[in-house]
Design an enzyme around this catalytic site. Structure first.
Site, short mmCIF file in Angstrom:
data_model
loop_
_atom_site.label_atom_id
_atom_site.label_comp_id
_atom_site.label_asym_id
_atom_site.label_seq_id
_atom_site.Cartn_x
_atom_site.Cartn_y
_atom_site.Cartn_z
N ILE A 32 0.78 -1.38 0.19
CA ILE A 32 0.05 -0.04 -0.17
C ILE A 32 0.82 1.28 0.02
CG2 ILE A 32 -1.65 1.37 1.50
CD1 ILE A 32 -3.01 -1.02 -0.06
N ASP A 51 10.94 2.88 5.68
CA ASP A 51 10.52 1.55 5.95
C ASP A 51 11.67 0.98 6.94
OD1 ASP A 51 8.35 -0.68 4.59
OD2 ASP A 51 10.22 -1.54 5.54
N THR A 147 -6.63 4.37 16.49
CA THR A 147 -6.20 5.91 16.16
C THR A 147 -6.05 6.49 17.56
OG1 THR A 147 -6.95 5.74 14.26
CG2 THR A 147 -6.22 7.79 14.85
N ARG A 175 -8.79 1.52 0.70
CA ARG A 175 -10.00 0.53 0.24
C ARG A 175 -9.69 0.10 -1.32
NH1 ARG A 175 -15.62 2.88 1.32
NH2 ARG A 175 -15.03 4.67 0.40
N LYS A 228 -13.79 0.51 7.22
CA LYS A 228 -12.87 -0.43 6.44
C LYS A 228 -13.40 -2.01 6.74
CE LYS A 228 -9.58 -2.37 4.26
NZ LYS A 228 -9.47 -2.39 2.83
N ASN A 232 -14.78 -4.82 4.07
CA ASN A 232 -14.09 -6.21 3.92
C ASN A 232 -15.05 -7.36 4.08
OD1 ASN A 232 -12.35 -5.49 2.48
ND2 ASN A 232 -10.85 -5.58 3.56
N GLY A 283 -7.92 -15.05 -1.07
CA GLY A 283 -6.98 -14.96 -0.40
C GLY A 283 -6.38 -13.37 -0.33
N CYS A 286 -5.98 -9.06 2.96
CA CYS A 286 -7.03 -8.29 3.65
C CYS A 286 -8.38 -8.99 3.99
CB CYS A 286 -7.55 -6.82 2.70
SG CYS A 286 -6.24 -5.86 2.52
N PHE A 349 -2.62 -14.84 -5.54
CA PHE A 349 -3.69 -15.08 -4.80
C PHE A 349 -4.99 -14.33 -5.83
CE2 PHE A 349 -3.69 -10.63 -3.47
CZ PHE A 349 -4.74 -10.09 -3.23
N LYS A 350 -4.44 -13.61 -6.87
CA LYS A 350 -5.50 -12.95 -7.48
C LYS A 350 -4.93 -12.72 -9.20
CE LYS A 350 -7.93 -8.55 -6.87
NZ LYS A 350 -8.07 -7.26 -6.45
#
Ligand SMILES: NC(=O)c1ccc[n+]([C@@H]2O[C@H](COP(=O)([O-])OP(=O)(O)OC[C@H]3O[C@@H](n4cnc5c(N)ncnc54)[C@H](O)[C@@H]3O)[C@@H](O)[C@H]2O)c1
Length: 460
Positions: A32, A51, A147, A175, A228, A232, A283, A286, A349-350
């Protein structure tokens, strides 16, 4: 050092943001973070990715991305080349940016509970360099109240500043869906839940100018966090329903896609019925965890929720269901699986991504490996290293060598490359009366049958 966006007048924020003079730090440069950072940089913003993984940082600074998302590599390369995108492990750069977007991971724990350790660590590291005027936006998927009861106290304690007074704080769920992430990032409305009205306004102004998107501002961060999870849970449950319809249609020898297409023409409420598509499994990072976050939330609230557990359980049955279809199809051709050559096409997975995280294809491949069949695996999207998380069988370099003499082709990810080779060519390479099990319902059954295959989809 920046004076920041939070606490300025609307006109000032507007000018600051419109002029793209704001720096944006993106903390957590994974899937993301890289998509968000690269798209913002491509649109003209100075972006710094932060990171903890040195190799990720090094790759980005070389203009490369480890994230297998269509179109992403190009915009990472061009943004790094023109100097608008860079990455670092050094959190002190937070001080020089007006906006800090946090996109670290929130995996599922062994008891199906959300693990928020990376959120805590990121909040602590950001807090050390937080300045008055900063706007911090959390985008990781988290349980409600994270948060305000986890991130905010850490930021305040470490920085000595106050959210809603000295700095802004908001939660904006991410999203987008992998495979079409770049398009979706700039088209799906943003939900904003902030700790105060000024944070909400700064955030909405950023999204308006940065991504051309209007925001849906909800009451507070906890509401946005719940949005969110609601999204899902709906998707996972909807697919579970499609999968059970597919199982019924298989028994009735009916085409579930025809049923769904016609059923979806019915108006209900403000929209039509919208049943999603069945497939060999659900899969990714998320949908496999977010319903469990809801389940865990219910347990904490003394509720015994049935929906999240049901959707997860149903969708988790699909790999073994798919394997069962395959053995039956082979048996119908007078073949035993242990004596067959099986070619698996696609293990991501997609469709059209190379992401194998929590891929349901792994379970089909495991069943095939255990069956004693001769197995080949091909996926043009998945790097060898990633493929290793699914199977130790080396990937076939091309579709032709994978398919040669196969008794069955099993499509587990319907990548576009598989559609670019004529079906008659594949049928010529494969064994006679080759089974074509389309685990993603992405091929035309009539065309596959015309090419000579024994075609079967999930529910058709
Ligand atoms: N992948 C998706 O399609 C998707 C879609 C919507 C929302 N989300 C949510 O977005 C979040 C991120 O998902 P992802 O798929 O990008 O995960 P990811 O694992 O690909 O990326 C997370 C990154 O954060 C880094 N990180 C960990 N701890 C850190 C720290 N303390 N400081 C800085 N960096 C740190 C990791 O090294 C990694 O690169 C998750 O909460 C996920 O649920 C993901």
């Amino acid at each position: 050092m920046s004076r920041g966006a939070f606490g300025r007048s609307d006109a000032e924020i507007d000018l600051l943001v419109r002029g793209m003079r704001s720096g944006i730090a993106v903390v957590g440069f994974g899937y993301i973070g890289t998509v968000i950072g690269a798209v913002l940089a491509d649109r003209g913003w100075p972006v710094t990715g932060i990171d903890v993984r040195q190799h990720v940082v090094d790759e980005i600074n070389q203009g490369k991305s480890h994230v297998p998302e269509p179109g992403l590599g190009d915009i990472v390369a061009s943004s790094v080349e023109v100097g608008r995108l860079r990455a670092t492990t050094d959190f002190s750069v937070v001080a020089d940016n007006d906006f800090i977007i946090v996109t670290v991971g929130t995996p599922l724990g062994p008891d199906y509970e959300p693990i928020v350790d990376d959120i805590k660590a990121a909040a602590r590291a950001v807090g050390e360099h937080l300045r008055p005027g900063h706007l911090v936006i959390l985008k990781s998927t988290v349980p409600p109240d994270t948060t305000e009861t986890l991130v905010q106290p850490i930021l305040e304690e470490v920085s000595g500043l106050k959210a809603g007074v000295d700095f802004g704080l908001a939660f904006c769920p991410e999203r987008l869906a992998e495979g079409q992430a770049i398009r979706e990032l700039t088209s799906i409305p943003v939900v904003v839940g902030a700790v105060d009205e000024r944070s909400a306004r700064s955030c909405a102004t950023l999204w308006r100018h940065a991504l051309g998107l209007e925001s849906i501002v909800v009451e507070d961060p906890r509401t946005a966090e719940m949005v969110k999870l609601a999204d899902n849970l709906w998707i996972d449950l909807n697919i579970a329903m499609a999968n059970e319809l597919a199982k019924v249609c298989d028994r009735l020898d009916m085409d579930v896609l025809q049923v769904i297409a016609a059923a979806n023409s019915m108006p209900k409420g403000m929209h039509n019925v919208n049943i999603l598509s069945p497939s060999m499994g659900v899969g990714g990072y998320c949908l496999t965890k977010d319903p469990w976050f809801v389940n865990h939330l219910g347990e904490n609230l003394g509720l015994e929720l049935r929906v999240p557990r049901t959707s997860r359980t149903v969708n988790d049955t699909m790999p073994s269901y798919t394997y069962g279809l395959l053995t039956q199809l082979l048996a119908d051709q007078g073949k035993a699986i242990e004596n067959s050559k099986i070619a698996v096409l696609g293990i991501a997975f997609k469709n059209n991504t190379g992401d194998c995280r929590l891929t349901p294809t792994k379970y089909v491949v495991e069943l095939l490996e255990g069956s004693g069949c001769q197995l080949t695996v091909h996926d043009p999207w998945v790097p060898d290293e990633e493929a290793h998380t699914v199977t130790k069988i080396p990937l076939s370099p091309d579709i032709e060598s994978a398919v040669k003499d196969a008794d069955a082709l099993v499509v587990l990810a319907g990548h576009r490359e598989f559609h670019q080779i004529p079906l008659v060519r594949l049928a010529d390479l494969a064994a006679d009366r080759c089974v074509f099990l389309d685990g993603r319902n992405s091929f035309d059954p009539a065309a596959a049958r015309a090419a000579g295959f024994v075609y079967k989809g999930i529910g058709r």
